[in-house]
Write an enzyme that holds these catalytic residues in place. Structure first.
Site, PDB file in Angstrom:
ATOM      1  N   GLY A   1       3.108  -1.109   4.497  1.00  0.00           N
ATOM      2  CA  GLY A   1       2.820   0.054   3.269  1.00  0.00           C
ATOM      3  C   GLY A   1       4.507   0.592   3.723  1.00  0.00           C
ATOM      4  N   GLY A   2       4.940   1.095   4.363  1.00  0.00           N
ATOM      5  CA  GLY A   2       6.587   1.881   4.342  1.00  0.00           C
ATOM      6  C   GLY A   2       7.032   0.826   3.497  1.00  0.00           C
TER       7      GLY A   2
ATOM      8  CB  SER B   1       5.562  -2.995  11.513  1.00  0.00           C
ATOM      9  OG  SER B   1       5.427  -0.861  12.116  1.00  0.00           O
TER      10      SER B   1
ATOM     11  N   GLY C   1       2.570   2.223  10.912  1.00  0.00           N
ATOM     12  CA  GLY C   1       3.522   3.232  10.325  1.00  0.00           C
ATOM     13  C   GLY C   1       4.300   3.467  11.317  1.00  0.00           C
TER      14      GLY C   1
ATOM     15  CD  GLU D   1      -3.585  -2.784   6.596  1.00  0.00           C
ATOM     16  OE1 GLU D   1      -2.354  -2.476   6.678  1.00  0.00           O
ATOM     17  OE2 GLU D   1      -3.961  -1.342   7.115  1.00  0.00           O
TER      18      GLU D   1
ATOM     19  CG  HIS E   1      -5.720   1.523   5.579  1.00  0.00           C
ATOM     20  ND1 HIS E   1      -5.025   2.742   5.855  1.00  0.00           N
ATOM     21  CD2 HIS E   1      -4.888   1.098   4.982  1.00  0.00           C
ATOM     22  CE1 HIS E   1      -3.898   2.875   6.757  1.00  0.00           C
ATOM     23  NE2 HIS E   1      -3.522   1.343   6.128  1.00  0.00           N
TER      24      HIS E   1
ATOM     25  CG  ASN F   1      -2.161   1.033   1.441  1.00  0.00           C
ATOM     26  OD1 ASN F   1      -1.688   1.629   0.512  1.00  0.00           O
ATOM     27  ND2 ASN F   1      -1.928   1.206   2.573  1.00  0.00           N
ATOM     28  CD1 TRP F   2       3.147   0.709  -3.260  1.00  0.00           C
ATOM     29  CD2 TRP F   2       3.362   2.201  -5.094  1.00  0.00           C
ATOM     30  NE1 TRP F   2       3.885   0.448  -3.680  1.00  0.00           N
ATOM     31  CE2 TRP F   2       3.827   1.137  -4.898  1.00  0.00           C
ATOM     32  CE3 TRP F   2       3.009   3.523  -5.716  1.00  0.00           C
ATOM     33  CZ2 TRP F   2       4.205   0.313  -6.430  1.00  0.00           C
ATOM     34  CZ3 TRP F   2       3.771   2.801  -7.287  1.00  0.00           C
ATOM     35  CH2 TRP F   2       4.255   1.272  -7.418  1.00  0.00           C
ATOM     36  CE  LYS F   3      -0.177   2.786   5.112  1.00  0.00           C
ATOM     37  NZ  LYS F   3      -0.079   2.608   5.949  1.00  0.00           N
TER      38      LYS F   3
ATOM     39  CD  GLU G   1      -2.598   5.212   6.721  1.00  0.00           C
ATOM     40  OE1 GLU G   1      -2.617   5.297   5.731  1.00  0.00           O
ATOM     41  OE2 GLU G   1      -2.332   4.554   7.757  1.00  0.00           O
TER      42      GLU G   1
HETATM   43  P1  13P Z   1       3.173   0.459   7.546  1.00  0.00           P
HETATM   44  O1  13P Z   1       3.630  -1.024   7.227  1.00  0.00           O
HETATM   45  O2  13P Z   1       4.320   1.435   6.907  1.00  0.00           O
HETATM   46  O3  13P Z   1       3.531   0.185   8.982  1.00  0.00           O
HETATM   47  O4  13P Z   1       1.747   0.647   7.923  1.00  0.00           O
HETATM   48  C1  13P Z   1       0.591  -0.585   7.314  1.00  0.00           C
HETATM   49  C2  13P Z   1      -0.887  -0.212   6.533  1.00  0.00           C
HETATM   50  O5  13P Z   1      -1.282   0.245   6.921  1.00  0.00           O
HETATM   51  C3  13P Z   1      -0.901  -1.188   5.231  1.00  0.00           C
HETATM   52  O6  13P Z   1      -2.183  -0.357   4.813  1.00  0.00           O
END
Ligand code: 13P
Length: 249
Positions: free
Chosen positions: A233-234, A212, A172, A166, A94, A9-11, A96
């Site tokens: 994510g990251g 993470s 993050g 998640e 998600h 997930n590149w966000k 967020e």
């Molecule tokens: P991280 O891997 O950066 O913790 O993010 C997880 C995430 O929200 C994937 O959708």
């Protein structure tokens, strides 16, 4: 049979140049046999990346979609638009989106139904805050998120859902749920799916862990029997790191 999935997930990250570079690396490496790789990219890059990446076991997904079919919603993207591009997956729910855009379970269910009606498969997210985890109510909280949304679908629709657990406290933050914590939640989700739709459907449901995940911890998390992959994510923004994760099954 349930799928093993490495989803990135590149966000809200990457210029077009970086998006091209990153996707090129991943396509070059290729998704390992038996692993479905899904890149959840910013919507402005979907068309470009679909052309080069979406084939077989590498797929391009949208990170969001609007909950109404069409109309005066400036700046939004509809399921019809996504399906007209050939998009097959979309992230829904998600944390967020739930937190910053106030998306409720009702809205998420509307999005899910619309996506399914257009033949787009939802990666449906759930997860608890640190406060809820500390209170010990995390299992119930997450199951309630699912009971109010995807567990109300028809069995035919539900078969097309991928679940992503998640925990918000692990997103993050560098703090990962331990493999045992992930397994506990995933087993409890699968058990609930079995109660509603039967054991066979539950066994066929892919449940991803997100929070993470990195090259260094993916293997031990993915080794748990109810963890079918990750939503990353990251670490998905670093080609080598993500390729390591794709190869961690
Ligand atoms: P991280 O891997 O950066 O913790 O993010 C997880 C995430 O929200 C994937 O959708």
């Amino acid at each position: 049979m349930r799928k093993k999935i490495a989803a990135g997930n590149w966000k809200m990250n990457c210029t077009l140049e970086k998006a091209s570079e990153l996707s090129n690396k991943i396509i070059e490496a290729g998704s390992p046999d038996g692993v479905l790789t899904i890149l959840c990219v910013p919507s402005v890059y979907i068309s470009t990346l679909l052309d080069k990446a979406s084939h077989g076991n590498i797929q391009i997904a949208a990170q969001n979609v609007h909950h109404k079919p069409s109309g005066a919603y400036t700046g939004e993207i509809s399921v019809e638009m996504l399906s007209s591009l050939g998009v097959k997956y979309v992230v829904i729910g998600h944390s967020e989106r739930r937190e910053y855009f106030h998306e409720t379970n009702d809205i998420l269910l509307e999005k899910t139904k619309l996506a399914l009606s257009a033949g787009i498969l939802p990666l449906f997210c759930c997860g608890e805050s640190l406060e809820i985890r500390k209170s010990g109510a995390h299992l119930d909280f997450v199951l309630d998120q699912l009971r109010e949304t995807i567990l109300t679908l028809s069995v035919e629709d539900f078969k097309n859902i991928v679940i992503a657990y998640e925990p918000i406290w692990a997103i993050g933050t560098g703090e990962t749920a331990s493999p045992e914590q992930a397994q506990e939640m995933h087993a409890s989700i699968r058990n609930e799916v079995a109660k509603v739709f039967g054991q066979e459907i539950a066994n066929d449901t892919s449940i991803l862990y997100g929070g993470s995940v990195k090259g260094a911890n993916a293997k031990e998390i993915f080794a748990k029997p109810d963890v079918d992959g990750g939503l990353v994510g990251g670490a998905s923004l670093n080609g080598e790191e993500f390729i390591t994760i794709m190869n961690s099954f």
